[in-house]
Motif scaffolding. Structure first.
Motif, mmCIF file in Angstrom:
data_model
loop_
_atom_site.group_PDB
_atom_site.id
_atom_site.type_symbol
_atom_site.label_atom_id
_atom_site.label_comp_id
_atom_site.label_asym_id
_atom_site.label_seq_id
_atom_site.Cartn_x
_atom_site.Cartn_y
_atom_site.Cartn_z
ATOM 1 N N TYR A 1 -5.242 -6.181 14.884
ATOM 2 C CA TYR A 1 -4.646 -5.406 13.437
ATOM 3 C C TYR A 1 -5.430 -5.987 12.368
ATOM 4 O O TYR A 1 -5.450 -4.798 11.551
ATOM 5 C CB TYR A 1 -3.781 -5.475 13.654
ATOM 6 C CG TYR A 1 -2.247 -4.826 12.544
ATOM 7 C CD1 TYR A 1 -2.365 -3.461 12.112
ATOM 8 C CD2 TYR A 1 -2.070 -5.457 11.965
ATOM 9 C CE1 TYR A 1 -1.944 -3.200 11.302
ATOM 10 C CE2 TYR A 1 -1.514 -5.596 10.452
ATOM 11 C CZ TYR A 1 -1.409 -3.837 9.604
ATOM 12 O OH TYR A 1 -0.847 -3.902 9.024
ATOM 13 N N PHE A 2 -5.732 -7.384 12.467
ATOM 14 C CA PHE A 2 -5.744 -7.248 11.125
ATOM 15 C C PHE A 2 -7.315 -7.182 11.251
ATOM 16 O O PHE A 2 -7.809 -7.195 9.621
ATOM 17 C CB PHE A 2 -5.611 -8.986 10.988
ATOM 18 C CG PHE A 2 -3.869 -9.223 11.022
ATOM 19 C CD1 PHE A 2 -3.841 -8.976 10.062
ATOM 20 C CD2 PHE A 2 -3.217 -10.314 11.882
ATOM 21 C CE1 PHE A 2 -2.039 -9.489 9.276
ATOM 22 C CE2 PHE A 2 -1.554 -10.552 11.589
ATOM 23 C CZ PHE A 2 -1.411 -9.855 10.087
ATOM 24 N N ILE A 3 -8.504 -7.576 11.939
ATOM 25 C CA ILE A 3 -9.473 -6.963 11.658
ATOM 26 C C ILE A 3 -10.034 -5.618 11.191
ATOM 27 O O ILE A 3 -10.506 -5.566 10.414
ATOM 28 C CB ILE A 3 -10.325 -7.635 13.127
ATOM 29 C CG1 ILE A 3 -9.892 -9.045 13.582
ATOM 30 C CG2 ILE A 3 -11.428 -6.189 12.982
ATOM 31 C CD1 ILE A 3 -10.793 -8.939 14.730
ATOM 32 N N CYS A 4 -9.335 -4.577 12.109
ATOM 33 C CA CYS A 4 -9.102 -4.097 10.972
ATOM 34 C C CYS A 4 -8.823 -3.272 10.104
ATOM 35 O O CYS A 4 -9.100 -2.239 9.083
ATOM 36 C CB CYS A 4 -7.875 -2.357 12.459
ATOM 37 S SG CYS A 4 -8.899 -2.264 13.677
ATOM 38 N N GLU A 5 -7.585 -4.355 9.596
ATOM 39 C CA GLU A 5 -7.103 -4.019 8.226
ATOM 40 C C GLU A 5 -8.074 -4.797 7.266
ATOM 41 O O GLU A 5 -8.672 -4.497 5.821
ATOM 42 C CB GLU A 5 -5.383 -5.193 7.827
ATOM 43 C CG GLU A 5 -4.739 -4.227 8.636
ATOM 44 C CD GLU A 5 -4.092 -3.294 7.560
ATOM 45 O OE1 GLU A 5 -3.572 -3.572 5.753
ATOM 46 O OE2 GLU A 5 -3.789 -2.319 8.061
ATOM 47 N N GLY A 6 -8.765 -5.342 7.446
ATOM 48 C CA GLY A 6 -9.806 -6.690 6.883
ATOM 49 C C GLY A 6 -11.115 -4.743 6.615
ATOM 50 O O GLY A 6 -11.600 -5.577 5.606
ATOM 51 N N TYR A 7 -11.504 -4.360 8.317
ATOM 52 C CA TYR A 7 -12.679 -3.279 7.974
ATOM 53 C C TYR A 7 -12.088 -2.680 6.797
ATOM 54 O O TYR A 7 -13.614 -2.178 5.744
ATOM 55 C CB TYR A 7 -12.794 -2.921 8.683
ATOM 56 C CG TYR A 7 -13.974 -1.989 9.087
ATOM 57 C CD1 TYR A 7 -15.223 -1.610 8.569
ATOM 58 C CD2 TYR A 7 -12.635 -0.634 8.902
ATOM 59 C CE1 TYR A 7 -16.282 -1.028 9.001
ATOM 60 C CE2 TYR A 7 -14.027 0.410 9.375
ATOM 61 C CZ TYR A 7 -15.044 0.587 9.164
ATOM 62 O OH TYR A 7 -16.238 1.298 9.279
ATOM 63 N N HIS A 8 -10.740 -2.358 6.483
ATOM 64 C CA HIS A 8 -11.000 -1.289 5.706
ATOM 65 C C HIS A 8 -9.854 -1.241 4.536
ATOM 66 O O HIS A 8 -10.814 -0.923 3.510
ATOM 67 C CB HIS A 8 -8.926 -0.560 6.193
ATOM 68 C CG HIS A 8 -8.023 0.587 5.562
ATOM 69 N ND1 HIS A 8 -8.446 1.601 5.694
ATOM 70 C CD2 HIS A 8 -7.045 0.649 4.392
ATOM 71 C CE1 HIS A 8 -7.948 2.532 4.399
ATOM 72 N NE2 HIS A 8 -7.454 1.932 4.129
ATOM 73 N N TYR A 9 -10.302 -2.510 4.278
ATOM 74 C CA TYR A 9 -9.644 -3.078 2.876
ATOM 75 C C TYR A 9 -10.842 -3.848 1.700
ATOM 76 O O TYR A 9 -11.115 -4.134 0.652
ATOM 77 C CB TYR A 9 -8.755 -3.829 2.411
ATOM 78 C CG TYR A 9 -7.264 -2.903 2.846
ATOM 79 C CD1 TYR A 9 -6.796 -2.303 2.126
ATOM 80 C CD2 TYR A 9 -6.071 -3.561 3.878
ATOM 81 C CE1 TYR A 9 -5.291 -1.979 2.010
ATOM 82 C CE2 TYR A 9 -5.211 -2.534 3.933
ATOM 83 C CZ TYR A 9 -4.970 -1.690 2.890
ATOM 84 O OH TYR A 9 -3.881 -1.000 3.100
ATOM 85 N N TYR B 1 -19.068 -8.455 5.112
ATOM 86 C CA TYR B 1 -17.410 -8.831 6.246
ATOM 87 C C TYR B 1 -18.345 -9.176 8.025
ATOM 88 O O TYR B 1 -16.849 -9.744 8.107
ATOM 89 C CB TYR B 1 -16.643 -7.136 6.000
ATOM 90 C CG TYR B 1 -14.749 -7.637 6.928
ATOM 91 C CD1 TYR B 1 -14.390 -8.206 6.676
ATOM 92 C CD2 TYR B 1 -15.388 -6.821 8.144
ATOM 93 C CE1 TYR B 1 -13.178 -8.418 7.789
ATOM 94 C CE2 TYR B 1 -14.636 -7.001 9.088
ATOM 95 C CZ TYR B 1 -12.684 -7.676 8.615
ATOM 96 O OH TYR B 1 -11.759 -7.965 10.052
ATOM 97 N N TYR B 2 -19.077 -8.286 7.844
ATOM 98 C CA TYR B 2 -19.940 -8.056 9.622
ATOM 99 C C TYR B 2 -19.447 -9.774 9.251
ATOM 100 O O TYR B 2 -19.836 -10.696 10.462
ATOM 101 C CB TYR B 2 -20.563 -7.523 10.234
ATOM 102 C CG TYR B 2 -19.895 -5.582 9.994
ATOM 103 C CD1 TYR B 2 -18.666 -5.816 10.206
ATOM 104 C CD2 TYR B 2 -20.788 -4.688 9.279
ATOM 105 C CE1 TYR B 2 -18.340 -4.192 10.708
ATOM 106 C CE2 TYR B 2 -20.147 -3.735 9.763
ATOM 107 C CZ TYR B 2 -18.932 -3.279 10.315
ATOM 108 O OH TYR B 2 -18.957 -2.101 10.409
#
Length: 77
Positions: A54-62, A69-70
């Motif tokens: 979930y936190f990886i997805c949040e980081g990707y989104h924001y 980021y990658y």
């Protein structure tokens, strides 16, 4: 009158996931595999991966810069 936000903040959720991961690793190392405690403790530890994803997805989104980021995700280990 001020209303309070319900739910968990990100930091609190991370701490819960860290504790769950510790319980999982503790069971893997110190608790006999054929005991009920082992199964329960390993089950608790399985909570960690959905939270971290979930936190990886949040980081990707924001994020504003996906390349940075990658790179940060790859080399943060």
């Amino acid at each position: 009158m001020e209303t309070k936000k319900r739910g968990l903040y990100a930091t609190e959720l991370k701490y819960i996931a860290i504790i769950a991961m510790f319980i999982d690793h503790f069971a893997y190392i110190f608790v006999p595999c054929d005991s009920l405690a082992y199964g329960i403790m390993r089950f608790i530890g399985r909570f960690t991966i959905p939270v971290m994803c979930y936190f990886i997805c949040e980081g990707y989104h924001y994020t504003k810069n996906l390349r940075k980021y990658y790179i940060r995700m790859i080399f943060s280990q």
